[in-house]
Design a protein around this motif. Sequence first.
Motif, PDB file in Angstrom:
ATOM      1  N   ARG A 179       0.831  -1.209   0.000  1.00  0.00           N
ATOM      2  CA  ARG A 179       0.000   0.000   0.000  1.00  0.00           C
ATOM      3  C   ARG A 179       0.865   1.259   0.000  1.00  0.00           C
ATOM      4  N   ARG A 183       0.802   4.175  -2.767  1.00  0.00           N
ATOM      5  CA  ARG A 183       0.593   5.570  -2.363  1.00  0.00           C
ATOM      6  C   ARG A 183       1.715   6.458  -2.907  1.00  0.00           C
ATOM      7  N   MET A 209      -6.661  -1.386  -5.595  1.00  0.00           N
ATOM      8  CA  MET A 209      -6.005  -0.658  -4.516  1.00  0.00           C
ATOM      9  C   MET A 209      -5.439   0.668  -5.028  1.00  0.00           C
ATOM     10  N   ILE A 213      -6.562   4.383  -3.536  1.00  0.00           N
ATOM     11  CA  ILE A 213      -5.593   5.324  -2.973  1.00  0.00           C
ATOM     12  C   ILE A 213      -5.655   6.654  -3.713  1.00  0.00           C
TER      13      ILE A 213
END
Length: 305
Positions: A179, A183, A209, A213
């Motif tokens: 993650r 990001r 994902m 984000i």
Amino acid sequence: MKFGVNLPNYGPEATPDALAGWALRVEAMGYHYVMVSDHVALTPDVRRLFPAPFYDPFATLAWLAGVTGTVGLGTTVAILPYRHPVHTARIAANIDRFSGGRLVFGAAAGWAAGEFDVLGVPYRERGAISDEYLAAVKACWRDEVASFDGAHVSFREVHTGPLPVQRPGPPVWVGGHSRGALRRAVRLGDAWHPTSVSGAWLLGVGLPMLRRIAEEHELPVPGVCPRVKLRVTPRPLGPGRLLGEGTPAQIADDLGLLQGLGARAVVLDPTYPGDRRKAGRTERDLDVLEALVKETIDVDAGTVR
């Protein structure tokens, strides 16, 4: 969609002449990028996957900038915490100058804990360090006189020239699957650069994902430029195979899938961790790459046939 190739800048067959030969053959075939990997200290955990010798990616790309004429040159990926960001920014900008604006800067946080120890970089802080270092690199590319204030790096009024040919800097492809990595791609990258993933993971986990984000940060979803394994097998592989592995028909389907997803580029990786690359392997890999150009991809049109 553009097509690139990851060159093996490590192992017994890696020599200046061999790397130049790879790059010139790939350029002549019409591929859009040649890219190389990064390690600094060949600790046992690194050496198990990437045998010595290992040519530095930036020195290698500077060499290839003078050997080639049109093909893009890139890192897949430079490990951000290994070098001071002012140093990274300068050598990358120099290569962009030497090549006439052909550099792609692929970057990630790294994985080899032993290598971090040798370099005196705190492994557990690599994500936060990478965020700051990448922001600092971009500041150096943007401004003739750059300043940056952070928890891990700070500097004032550093003259950074020569600036890159590409403004405000070379395209940044951010690698990694966590993650935090996604990001970083949303906040600081031009593209997300996942490596060695399955189609199911990309569709079911990675891309959703990435979109979440981007929505959370109210920023555009970055482009996708994956690096996929290139391993041709005589028989079809079953579920769970990585993108780029299997029969020529399966590999063609994978490239078609990436094209349908709107990928900006795909880097084909004929190198395998731990592979000692015995004599004759390079020619076989180049033959596979040439067959793809003749039978599967149209490099001029940027499409899958």
